[in-house]
Design an enzyme around this catalytic site. Structure first.
Site, PDB file in Angstrom:
ATOM      1  N   ASP A 112       0.784  -1.301   0.061  1.00  0.00           N
ATOM      2  CA  ASP A 112      -0.184  -0.124  -0.008  1.00  0.00           C
ATOM      3  C   ASP A 112       0.837   1.134   0.108  1.00  0.00           C
ATOM      4  OD1 ASP A 112      -2.620  -0.883  -0.179  1.00  0.00           O
ATOM      5  OD2 ASP A 112      -2.770  -1.271   1.819  1.00  0.00           O
ATOM      6  N   ASP A 174      -7.232  -3.515  -3.884  1.00  0.00           N
ATOM      7  CA  ASP A 174      -6.843  -2.229  -3.398  1.00  0.00           C
ATOM      8  C   ASP A 174      -5.743  -1.745  -4.002  1.00  0.00           C
ATOM      9  OD1 ASP A 174      -7.691  -4.333  -1.683  1.00  0.00           O
ATOM     10  OD2 ASP A 174      -7.465  -3.068   0.110  1.00  0.00           O
ATOM     11  N   GLY A 232     -10.173 -16.976  -6.490  1.00  0.00           N
ATOM     12  CA  GLY A 232     -10.433 -15.833  -5.822  1.00  0.00           C
ATOM     13  C   GLY A 232     -10.826 -15.884  -4.384  1.00  0.00           C
ATOM     14  N   THR A 234     -11.245 -13.612  -0.138  1.00  0.00           N
ATOM     15  CA  THR A 234     -11.562 -12.443   0.613  1.00  0.00           C
ATOM     16  C   THR A 234     -10.612 -12.270   1.719  1.00  0.00           C
ATOM     17  OG1 THR A 234     -12.956 -10.891   0.700  1.00  0.00           O
ATOM     18  CG2 THR A 234     -13.657 -12.699   2.021  1.00  0.00           C
ATOM     19  N   ARG A 246     -16.047  -1.755  -0.542  1.00  0.00           N
ATOM     20  CA  ARG A 246     -14.885  -0.807  -0.585  1.00  0.00           C
ATOM     21  C   ARG A 246     -13.869  -1.207  -1.924  1.00  0.00           C
ATOM     22  NH1 ARG A 246     -13.854  -0.054   4.240  1.00  0.00           N
ATOM     23  NH2 ARG A 246     -11.582  -1.105   4.567  1.00  0.00           N
ATOM     24  N   TRP A 250     -12.605   0.928  -5.064  1.00  0.00           N
ATOM     25  CA  TRP A 250     -11.075   1.021  -5.438  1.00  0.00           C
ATOM     26  C   TRP A 250     -11.114   0.904  -7.026  1.00  0.00           C
ATOM     27  CZ3 TRP A 250      -9.548   3.738  -1.877  1.00  0.00           C
ATOM     28  CH2 TRP A 250      -9.400   3.370  -0.763  1.00  0.00           C
TER      29      TRP A 250
HETATM   30  N1  GLY Z   1      -6.420  -1.830   2.539  1.00  0.00           N
HETATM   31  C1  GLY Z   1      -7.486  -1.308   2.052  1.00  0.00           C
HETATM   32  C2  GLY Z   1      -8.822  -1.259   2.518  1.00  0.00           C
HETATM   33  O1  GLY Z   1      -9.128  -1.748   3.740  1.00  0.00           O
HETATM   34  O2  GLY Z   1      -9.860  -0.730   1.938  1.00  0.00           O
END
Ligand code: GLY
Length: 397
Positions: A112, A174, A232, A234, A246, A250
């Site tokens: 990040d 993200d 995939g 999560t 979220r 992104w």
């Molecule tokens: N790591 C980014 C979020 O929690 O959206």
């Protein structure tokens, strides 16, 4: 077909909406100004929100990614008010982030790093020409670029640099909002490998992480031996096949910014796919549930930060393409409703005596962090207020 209007402003022609936005901006800046002394030394950041107050934490918390949203907020407030008090603290944050990157303090392994260095360093460089900020951002971009894995063509999210353990050989949605640091570095240095890595990662994201219906996985696991897809999964969503809101936001914003840097028209139908999924799963009041498996009637928390991020992405795309193409008129109507709902249902006011700007965010539901405030929620809320009232020429991303 109408022309592209890079000066497009959502509130133009709607005086009542503009007045509500101006009041929301005034409220937000008054609250921020009151919070400023708590972070005045420039080496501590809001983290954790309890009883209406921010916790105070140093930069470079292991596994954390949000310190830069504080200076990002200060730069937005500085742009909105021209009040030097915001800039004085944010300039100190530049030095603190420079220290962090040259000491390699929670940088090298950190996927990040784009969130961290875009707002803390690229933003002040763009706004004030700060050379230290530029150097910090370029070192950070180099560090992020080293996480690119040729075998599989993606930016590895988990694990320290060089850690190829099977469970760490993965990428996450993200990262779409970390790519702007690489696009910026390519423009700044002329070194196209930054852009190339960003685009390769983006293509792998579209290929595997975006599902047929435009929804997204949060994480995607790759095979280290072959570079092929495994599956995939999560971390922050409700379950592996669910729709963490979220994450969906992104990719909306990430695609809009990637389109601006590349003008690659093949990204536009992808933007439509992911944005359609987002807006088609909004509840009646336009404040997203934390996971889109939930909707009206479910007793589950909202994530207003997802709405703020998605609104910013839509408003960015509105500056880049004609509005009678790619469903933009529809998306702009929804962005306006989302912003109105944030102002009426989620915003704080100075008389509440709290330090955050935006209520009802869900940082991590499974970690029991929900229906609270978070610093990135505040940041994107103020960014969308700015975008809705002004032609934002100095996009930080
Ligand atoms: N790591 C980014 C979020 O929690 O959206």
């Amino acid at each position: 077909m109408s022309e592209v209007n890079r000066n497009y402003v959502l509130s133009d022609g709607d005086a009542a909406f503009r007045a509500e936005l101006d009041q929301a901006i005034a409220d937000a800046c008054a609250i921020l100004k009151g919070t400023l002394p708590k972070f005045a030394d420039g080496d501590v950041y809001p983290r954790g929100y309890k009883n209406g107050k921010w916790g105070v934490a140093p930069n470079a918390q292991p596994n954390y990614w949000t310190e830069s949203f504080w200076p990002g907020l200060l730069w937005l407030a500085y742009e909105l008010t021209k009040d030097e008090a915001y800039r004085q603290v944010a300039d100190k944050n530049v030095l603190d982030f420079y220290r962090r990157v040259v000491e390699n303090d929670e940088v090298d392994w950190h996927h990040d790093i784009g969130f961290l260095y875009t707002l803390s360093s690229v933003a002040p460089y763009k706004l004030t020409g700060n050379k230290i900020a530029k150097e910090a951002a370029l070192i950070a971009a180099y560090s992020l670029s080293r996480r690119f894995r040729y075998r599989g063509s993606f930016i590895q999210s988990m694990g320290a640099d060089g850690n190829y353990e099977p469970q760490n050989y993965r990428f996450i949605v993200d990262t779409m909002m970390n790519l702007p640091l690489l696009f910026w570095a390519a423009e700044e240095t002329g070194d196209q490998t930054y852009k190339d890595k960003a685009m390769r990662h983006l293509r792998t994201t579209l290929k595997y992480l975006v599902r047929e219906d435009g929804s997204t996985y949060h994480h995607f696991l790759m095979d280290h031996a072959t570079g092929g897809p495994i599956r995939g999964l999560t971390l922050q969503g409700a379950h592996d096949e669910s729709f963490w809101s979220r994450g969906q936001a992104w990719i909306i914003y990430g695609l809009a910014v990637a389109y601006d840097y590349t003008k690659d028209e093949s990204l536009l139908p992808e933007f439509v796919r992911v944005t359609d999924f987002f807006i088609n799963h909004l509840p009646k009041d336009y404040v997203p549930f934390w996971d889109f498996i939930y909707n009206d009637g479910d007793d589950e928390p909202r994530d207003s930060s997802a709405g703020a991020i998605a609104a910013c992405g839509i408003l960015e795309m509105a500056r880049l393409i004609p509005h009678d193409t790619y469903n933009m008129e529809k998306y702009l109507r929804v962005a306006k409703e989302m912003i109105i709902s944030m102002m009426r249902n989620c915003k704080t006011t100075p008389d509440m005596g709290v330090e955050a700007l935006l209520l009802h965010t869900t940082p991590y539901k499974k970690g029991n962090s929900y229906d609270t405030s978070c610093i990135y929620g505040d940041y994107f809320y103020l960014e969308c207020l700015l975008r809705a009232t002004r032609n934002w020429e100095n996009r930080y991303w």
